[in-house]
Scaffold this active site. Structure first.
Site, short mmCIF file in Angstrom:
data_model
loop_
_atom_site.label_atom_id
_atom_site.label_comp_id
_atom_site.label_asym_id
_atom_site.label_seq_id
_atom_site.Cartn_x
_atom_site.Cartn_y
_atom_site.Cartn_z
CD GLU A 1 -3.14 -0.15 0.09
OE1 GLU A 1 -3.12 0.18 -1.12
OE2 GLU A 1 -3.87 -1.05 0.53
CG HIS A 2 0.02 4.95 0.62
ND1 HIS A 2 -0.34 6.15 0.05
CD2 HIS A 2 -1.02 4.55 1.37
CE1 HIS A 2 -1.55 6.49 0.48
NE2 HIS A 2 -1.99 5.52 1.29
CB ALA B 1 -16.29 1.57 0.09
CG ASP C 1 -6.55 2.18 -7.53
OD1 ASP C 1 -5.93 1.27 -6.94
OD2 ASP C 1 -6.89 3.24 -6.96
CD GLU D 1 -8.45 9.19 -9.99
OE1 GLU D 1 -8.99 8.24 -10.59
OE2 GLU D 1 -8.58 9.38 -8.77
C1 GLA Z 1 -5.20 4.93 -4.02
C2 GLA Z 1 -4.46 5.26 -5.32
C3 GLA Z 1 -3.49 4.16 -5.70
C4 GLA Z 1 -2.58 3.79 -4.51
C5 GLA Z 1 -3.39 3.58 -3.24
C6 GLA Z 1 -2.53 3.38 -2.04
O1 GLA Z 1 -6.04 3.84 -4.22
O2 GLA Z 1 -5.38 5.45 -6.38
O3 GLA Z 1 -2.73 4.55 -6.80
O4 GLA Z 1 -1.57 4.74 -4.32
O5 GLA Z 1 -4.28 4.66 -2.98
O6 GLA Z 1 -1.81 2.19 -2.15
#
Ligand code: GLA
Length: 385
Positions: free
Chosen positions: A32-33, A120, A169, A157
């Site tokens: 994540e991140h 969500a 995503d 985006e």
């Molecule tokens: C959001 C962003 C992704 C990613 C996540 C964290 O979903 O759209 O690109 O950075 O946060 O992992």
């Protein structure tokens, strides 16, 4: 069925037979991140999706109808203006990118709707962007390859909506595969599939029901903090291009030179990349227990070092600790609300849902929504109409 409702509305409005496209939401198991730090992520497309009914027109007009909001919107292919209505921006952003990539588009009629809950953290926005990019590619025969669709949807985006999201995503939306998680190398943009078919385990999402307004400003702030960390380390190590190249040992040398918050942010990312690799080893060995332990560690890092969690998320994770039937739990996605992702043994899913819902209601007076998800294919033409 959702796809039927979307098609019916389309026929009612436009009186013709559309192409139907299914565009899924996503979960992220771990990593994540890390995407915007050129690290690795491990998402999967899920069984919640947005359906697009769409057909080309001969003129320049784009006629949109958002079924879930019962709202329509019109614009011309070459006249794209940001709107306070918000939702059309995700779609106009895609048309904007196609224009910028030099594709000569005509207008189109489109009805869309689905069951990915908004806010969500299951990436309904990427599902809209990547789903429309895929659909337009199809109806206008643009011949755009999958990876370019991903990049284009991300740019929609970044540039039109104005959120500086990473690539995860949109990538999983297009490349998702039934029964598999996808490990994406966010530097090379290469990927591998890992089968994730554990019959005794469910992927359960607990939805905090909150979505704190801090989310996008703090997200952009974290990106900046990571960049600042890299800039300092780079002064001594010219080969460093992103936190992907930094080891914990190297980072520790900068403990006193970096601002303490920036150090914390970098530490989280470096550790998360490491955990991500260990998590893939665990999957290779079918060792879901170790995998789950890493998820708990990720949550600790996101809570204490990266500071993108919130009390509702922390509480939901806390309620799962020391339950041997719950292998792992952590906040998922950008943070400041949304869902936790949990790996739970099937035979205790129902009782866990009940216990956690009750306690969550007592503490925050919010009815907990839960989603048991299964892993689906990425965006594709939907045949059943
Ligand atoms: C959001 C962003 C992704 C990613 C996540 C964290 O979903 O759209 O690109 O950075 O946060 O992992």
């Amino acid at each position: 069925m959702l796809s039927k409702l979307v098609t019916q509305k389309f026929q009612e409005l436009f009186n013709e037979k559309p192409l139907l496209v299914r565009s899924p939401g996503r979960v992220n198991l771990i990593g994540e991140h890390t995407d915007y730090n050129e690290g690795f992520v491990l998402p999967a497309a899920i069984d919640k999706a947005i359906y697009f009914a769409i057909s080309p027109r001969d003129d320049e007009k784009c006629s949109l109808f958002a079924l879930d909001m019962n709202e329509s919107f019109e614009f011309a292919v070459c006249s794209l203006l940001f709107t306070e209505k918000h939702w059309p921006n995700y779609l106009m952003g895609v048309v904007d990118q196609l224009n910028k990539f030099g594709h000569k588009l005509k207008g189109f009629n489109c009805v869309f709707g689905g069951d990915i809950p908004i806010g969500a953290g299951m990436s309904s926005s990427a599902a809209i962007e990547a789903g429309l990019a895929f659909a337009l590619n199809h109806i206008f025969n643009l011949g755009i390859d999958k990876l370019t669709l991903v990049k284009l949807a991300q740019k929609a985006e970044n540039e039109f909506v104005g959120v500086k999201c990473g690539i995860m995503d949109q990538y999983i939306n297009i490349f998702g595969k039934y029964g598999n998680v996808l490990r994406i190398d966010c530097r090379s943009l290469e990927y591998d599939y890992f089968p994730f078919e554990y019959k005794e385990i469910s992927i359960v999402l607990f939805d905090t029901g909150v979505s704190h307004s801090l989310a996008s400003s703090e997200y952009n702030q974290r990106r900046k903090e990571c960049t600042l960390g890299v800039e300092l380390i780079k002064k001594d190590h010219s080969h460093i291009k992103s936190l992907r190249d930094v080891t914990l040992a190297m980072l520790n040398d900068y403990k006193n030179k970096l601002d303490s918050k920036i150090f914390q942010r970098c530490k989280y990312v470096v550790e998360e990349n490491d955990r991500m690799m260990k998590a893939c080893e665990s999957l290779n060995q079918n060792d879901l227990k170790s995998f789950g332990e890493l998820m708990f560690k990720t949550h600790e890092g996101l809570r204490d070092d990266y500071e993108v969690s919130c009390k509702e998320l922390d509480y939901l994770v806390e309620l799962t600790i020391e339950n041997p039937g719950i292998y792992g739990s952590r906040m998922m996605g950008g943070g400041f609300g949304g869902c936790t992702i949990n790996l739970i043994e099937n035979n205790i899913v129902e009782e866990t849902k009940e216990i956690i819902s009750k306690k969550y209601k007592q503490k925050f007076n919010i009815n907990l929504k839960t989603y048991i998800t299964s892993i689906s294919n990425g965006t594709s033409v939907f045949e059943r109409q």
